[in-house]
Design a protein around this motif. Structure first.
Motif, PDB file in Angstrom:
ATOM      1  N   ALA A  75       0.856  -1.190   0.000  1.00  0.00           N
ATOM      2  CA  ALA A  75       0.000   0.000   0.000  1.00  0.00           C
ATOM      3  C   ALA A  75       0.890   1.238   0.000  1.00  0.00           C
ATOM      4  O   ALA A  75       1.814   1.345   0.816  1.00  0.00           O
ATOM      5  CB  ALA A  75      -0.906   0.001   1.224  1.00  0.00           C
ATOM      6  N   VAL A  76       0.637   2.155  -0.935  1.00  0.00           N
ATOM      7  CA  VAL A  76       1.416   3.390  -1.038  1.00  0.00           C
ATOM      8  C   VAL A  76       0.481   4.568  -0.783  1.00  0.00           C
ATOM      9  O   VAL A  76      -0.515   4.743  -1.493  1.00  0.00           O
ATOM     10  CB  VAL A  76       2.078   3.525  -2.427  1.00  0.00           C
ATOM     11  N   SER A  77       0.798   5.357   0.224  1.00  0.00           N
ATOM     12  CA  SER A  77      -0.083   6.460   0.620  1.00  0.00           C
ATOM     13  C   SER A  77      -0.127   7.555  -0.446  1.00  0.00           C
ATOM     14  O   SER A  77       0.915   7.960  -0.985  1.00  0.00           O
ATOM     15  CB  SER A  77       0.401   7.067   1.947  1.00  0.00           C
ATOM     16  N   ASN A  78      -1.349   7.993  -0.747  1.00  0.00           N
ATOM     17  CA  ASN A  78      -1.576   9.134  -1.650  1.00  0.00           C
ATOM     18  C   ASN A  78      -0.855   8.974  -2.990  1.00  0.00           C
ATOM     19  O   ASN A  78      -0.174   9.886  -3.468  1.00  0.00           O
ATOM     20  CB  ASN A  78      -1.134  10.437  -0.972  1.00  0.00           C
ATOM     21  N   MET A  79      -1.004   7.808  -3.585  1.00  0.00           N
ATOM     22  CA  MET A  79      -0.356   7.551  -4.873  1.00  0.00           C
ATOM     23  C   MET A  79      -1.192   8.162  -6.001  1.00  0.00           C
ATOM     24  O   MET A  79      -2.419   8.049  -6.006  1.00  0.00           O
ATOM     25  CB  MET A  79      -0.208   6.034  -5.075  1.00  0.00           C
ATOM     26  N   TYR A  80      -0.535   8.794  -6.951  1.00  0.00           N
ATOM     27  CA  TYR A  80      -1.260   9.354  -8.088  1.00  0.00           C
ATOM     28  C   TYR A  80      -0.569   8.955  -9.389  1.00  0.00           C
ATOM     29  O   TYR A  80       0.558   8.439  -9.390  1.00  0.00           O
ATOM     30  CB  TYR A  80      -1.405  10.877  -7.984  1.00  0.00           C
ATOM     31  N   LYS A  81      -1.234   9.200 -10.510  1.00  0.00           N
ATOM     32  CA  LYS A  81      -0.833   8.671 -11.816  1.00  0.00           C
ATOM     33  C   LYS A  81       0.592   9.057 -12.202  1.00  0.00           C
ATOM     34  O   LYS A  81       1.347   8.231 -12.726  1.00  0.00           O
ATOM     35  CB  LYS A  81      -1.821   9.169 -12.881  1.00  0.00           C
ATOM     36  N   LYS A  82       0.999  10.281 -11.933  1.00  0.00           N
ATOM     37  CA  LYS A  82       2.316  10.740 -12.354  1.00  0.00           C
ATOM     38  C   LYS A  82       3.449  10.010 -11.633  1.00  0.00           C
ATOM     39  O   LYS A  82       4.591  10.030 -12.088  1.00  0.00           O
ATOM     40  CB  LYS A  82       2.438  12.250 -12.117  1.00  0.00           C
ATOM     41  N   GLN A  83       3.131   9.371 -10.505  1.00  0.00           N
ATOM     42  CA  GLN A  83       4.160   8.654  -9.748  1.00  0.00           C
ATOM     43  C   GLN A  83       4.355   7.218 -10.234  1.00  0.00           C
ATOM     44  O   GLN A  83       5.267   6.540  -9.776  1.00  0.00           O
ATOM     45  CB  GLN A  83       3.781   8.615  -8.262  1.00  0.00           C
ATOM     46  N   GLU A  84       3.512   6.767 -11.144  1.00  0.00           N
ATOM     47  CA  GLU A  84       3.533   5.357 -11.547  1.00  0.00           C
ATOM     48  C   GLU A  84       4.889   4.932 -12.100  1.00  0.00           C
ATOM     49  O   GLU A  84       5.451   3.910 -11.698  1.00  0.00           O
ATOM     50  CB  GLU A  84       2.438   5.099 -12.588  1.00  0.00           C
ATOM     51  N   ASN A 106      -6.737   2.067  -5.897  1.00  0.00           N
ATOM     52  CA  ASN A 106      -6.710   1.490  -4.548  1.00  0.00           C
ATOM     53  C   ASN A 106      -5.426   1.797  -3.782  1.00  0.00           C
ATOM     54  O   ASN A 106      -5.212   1.245  -2.695  1.00  0.00           O
ATOM     55  CB  ASN A 106      -6.895  -0.028  -4.630  1.00  0.00           C
ATOM     56  N   ASP A 107      -4.565   2.648  -4.368  1.00  0.00           N
ATOM     57  CA  ASP A 107      -3.291   2.999  -3.720  1.00  0.00           C
ATOM     58  C   ASP A 107      -2.473   1.757  -3.371  1.00  0.00           C
ATOM     59  O   ASP A 107      -1.955   1.613  -2.258  1.00  0.00           O
ATOM     60  CB  ASP A 107      -3.535   3.827  -2.446  1.00  0.00           C
ATOM     61  N   GLN A 108      -2.354   0.838  -4.340  1.00  0.00           N
ATOM     62  CA  GLN A 108      -1.616  -0.403  -4.110  1.00  0.00           C
ATOM     63  C   GLN A 108      -0.628  -0.668  -5.241  1.00  0.00           C
ATOM     64  O   GLN A 108      -0.848  -0.254  -6.381  1.00  0.00           O
ATOM     65  CB  GLN A 108      -2.565  -1.598  -3.996  1.00  0.00           C
ATOM     66  N   VAL A 109       0.435  -1.376  -4.894  1.00  0.00           N
ATOM     67  CA  VAL A 109       1.416  -1.819  -5.881  1.00  0.00           C
ATOM     68  C   VAL A 109       1.551  -3.334  -5.761  1.00  0.00           C
ATOM     69  O   VAL A 109       1.751  -3.862  -4.660  1.00  0.00           O
ATOM     70  CB  VAL A 109       2.794  -1.158  -5.647  1.00  0.00           C
ATOM     71  N   ASN A 110       1.415  -4.041  -6.884  1.00  0.00           N
ATOM     72  CA  ASN A 110       1.561  -5.497  -6.912  1.00  0.00           C
ATOM     73  C   ASN A 110       2.903  -5.843  -7.550  1.00  0.00           C
ATOM     74  O   ASN A 110       3.184  -5.429  -8.681  1.00  0.00           O
ATOM     75  CB  ASN A 110       0.418  -6.137  -7.706  1.00  0.00           C
ATOM     76  N   ILE A 111       3.706  -6.618  -6.824  1.00  0.00           N
ATOM     77  CA  ILE A 111       5.070  -6.927  -7.260  1.00  0.00           C
ATOM     78  C   ILE A 111       5.237  -8.431  -7.421  1.00  0.00           C
ATOM     79  O   ILE A 111       4.855  -9.205  -6.534  1.00  0.00           O
ATOM     80  CB  ILE A 111       6.102  -6.404  -6.238  1.00  0.00           C
ATOM     81  N   SER A 112       5.798  -8.850  -8.549  1.00  0.00           N
ATOM     82  CA  SER A 112       6.171 -10.251  -8.772  1.00  0.00           C
ATOM     83  C   SER A 112       7.693 -10.325  -8.797  1.00  0.00           C
ATOM     84  O   SER A 112       8.343  -9.545  -9.497  1.00  0.00           O
ATOM     85  CB  SER A 112       5.598 -10.759 -10.099  1.00  0.00           C
ATOM     86  N   TYR A 113       8.257 -11.275  -8.046  1.00  0.00           N
ATOM     87  CA  TYR A 113       9.715 -11.356  -7.968  1.00  0.00           C
ATOM     88  C   TYR A 113      10.161 -12.783  -7.684  1.00  0.00           C
ATOM     89  O   TYR A 113       9.409 -13.598  -7.150  1.00  0.00           O
ATOM     90  CB  TYR A 113      10.260 -10.408  -6.897  1.00  0.00           C
ATOM     91  N   TRP A 114      11.404 -13.084  -8.066  1.00  0.00           N
ATOM     92  CA  TRP A 114      11.958 -14.414  -7.862  1.00  0.00           C
ATOM     93  C   TRP A 114      12.364 -14.602  -6.408  1.00  0.00           C
ATOM     94  O   TRP A 114      12.727 -13.648  -5.726  1.00  0.00           O
ATOM     95  CB  TRP A 114      13.179 -14.638  -8.766  1.00  0.00           C
ATOM     96  N   ALA A 115      12.307 -15.861  -5.951  1.00  0.00           N
ATOM     97  CA  ALA A 115      12.681 -16.174  -4.565  1.00  0.00           C
ATOM     98  C   ALA A 115      14.202 -16.209  -4.441  1.00  0.00           C
ATOM     99  O   ALA A 115      14.829 -17.259  -4.445  1.00  0.00           O
ATOM    100  CB  ALA A 115      12.084 -17.526  -4.155  1.00  0.00           C
ATOM    101  N   VAL A 116      14.786 -15.015  -4.353  1.00  0.00           N
ATOM    102  CA  VAL A 116      16.253 -14.900  -4.296  1.00  0.00           C
ATOM    103  C   VAL A 116      16.695 -14.119  -3.059  1.00  0.00           C
ATOM    104  O   VAL A 116      17.699 -13.415  -3.081  1.00  0.00           O
ATOM    105  CB  VAL A 116      16.806 -14.228  -5.577  1.00  0.00           C
ATOM    106  N   GLY A 117      15.940 -14.252  -1.982  1.00  0.00           N
ATOM    107  CA  GLY A 117      16.335 -13.606  -0.734  1.00  0.00           C
ATOM    108  C   GLY A 117      15.867 -12.173  -0.587  1.00  0.00           C
ATOM    109  O   GLY A 117      16.330 -11.460   0.316  1.00  0.00           O
ATOM    110  N   ILE A 118      14.965 -11.725  -1.456  1.00  0.00           N
ATOM    111  CA  ILE A 118      14.418 -10.369  -1.326  1.00  0.00           C
ATOM    112  C   ILE A 118      13.461 -10.326  -0.138  1.00  0.00           C
ATOM    113  O   ILE A 118      12.615 -11.201   0.028  1.00  0.00           O
ATOM    114  CB  ILE A 118      13.669  -9.952  -2.609  1.00  0.00           C
ATOM    115  N   ARG A 119      13.585  -9.299   0.698  1.00  0.00           N
ATOM    116  CA  ARG A 119      12.695  -9.119   1.841  1.00  0.00           C
ATOM    117  C   ARG A 119      11.670  -8.033   1.529  1.00  0.00           C
ATOM    118  O   ARG A 119      11.937  -7.120   0.736  1.00  0.00           O
ATOM    119  CB  ARG A 119      13.496  -8.727   3.085  1.00  0.00           C
TER     120      ARG A 119
END
Length: 265
Positions: A75-84, A106-119
């Motif tokens: 969830a990213v607070s107060n996200m707007y189009k220019k920040q995409e 919905n002020d959300q970011v969906n991220i897909s990433y490989w299981a390589v130790g990213i937290r």
């Protein structure tokens, strides 16, 4: 140089380790590649100026194995189009991130990433570095979840095989034995057939290939006897079912040992 630890699905024996280690070692930019068949993890040191995680994942996939994909909702607070574009660029800069989608409404970011130790903290820090306030909503597909799913999958196959094999102990009629053995081959046995087909495509004959061939020979020979021999019939369907159940038990115990060591539920 950069170091990563990658979880790899599909490693089952020493030949898998040798094959994958040779494939990774042949990549330009890989300084060192070590693979642990017990934990199904690979420790890789590589030059990030020459290689990316996507290149390493592609090499692993072409060798017949898979790197689990994870997803995170932030969830990213107060996200707007220019920040995409800014959000996508700062998150994709994290080594191992595959795709970033922004849900402005919905002020959300969906991220897909490989299981390589990213937290998940890495995502929050990346957003904070660009003046954005992020909060983790949900993370799916982590290593613990992958191991847990594998344990349930192998337990289900073991129960199916043992349950179907038990009636063969009472030596029913040949046709009933054939029916039960067919269910075993097409039920729990499908796991080995899938692995065998994958090994054929990758020209790497693994244990799944050997198991599929041996159980098919037993099944085929006994089926031939059912329809050609009428006196003193000696069938081997029971041996086929017992063999498959014992192998599945061994695979389940391997996964269970990993669960106990990693303290997975």
């Amino acid at each position: 140089m950069r170091e990563i630890v990658i979880r790899i699905n599909g490693i089952e024996c020493s030949s898998c380790v040798i094959r994958l280690k040779n494939a990774l070692g042949a990549l330009e930019g890989v300084e060192r590649a070590e693979i642990n068949s017990v934990t199904a993890q690979s420790y890789i040191i590589y030059n990030e100026n020459i290689l990316s995680v996507d290149d390493i994942e592609c090499c692993i996939r072409k060798s017949g194995y898979q790197v689990p994909m994870m997803t995170a909702e932030i969830a990213v607070s107060n996200m707007y189009k220019k920040q995409e574009v800014q959000i996508q660029d700062c998150l994709k800069a994290i080594n191992g991130v595959k795709e970033v989608k922004c849900d402005i409404e919905n002020d959300q970011v969906n991220i897909s990433y490989w299981a390589v130790g990213i937290r998940s903290k890495d995502f929050i820090d990346a957003l904070a570095g660009n003046g954005l306030d992020g909060t983790v909503i949900e993370v799916n597909g982590g290593e613990e979840e992958q191991i847990y799913r594998e344990r349930l999958f192998h337990l289900r196959l073991l129960i199916e095989s043992a349950f179907l094999t038990m009636p063969l102990l009472w030596n029913p009629s040949p046709l009933i034995q054939l029916l039960i053995a067919t269910l075993i081959q097409l039920g729990p046995g499908r796991f080995f057939y899938k692995g065998a087909w994958k090994s054929i495509r990758n020209r790497n004959f693994t244990m799944d290939f050997l198991i599929a061939v041996s159980t098919t020979i037993i099944y085929g020979y006994s089926t031939y006897i059912v329809f050609t021999v009428h006196d003193d019939i000696q069938l081997y369907f029971l041996g086929d079912g017992v063999l498959m159940s014992i192998i599945l038990l061994g695979k389940y115990l391997e996964i269970l040992e990993i669960c106990l060591r990693e303290k997975v539920r």
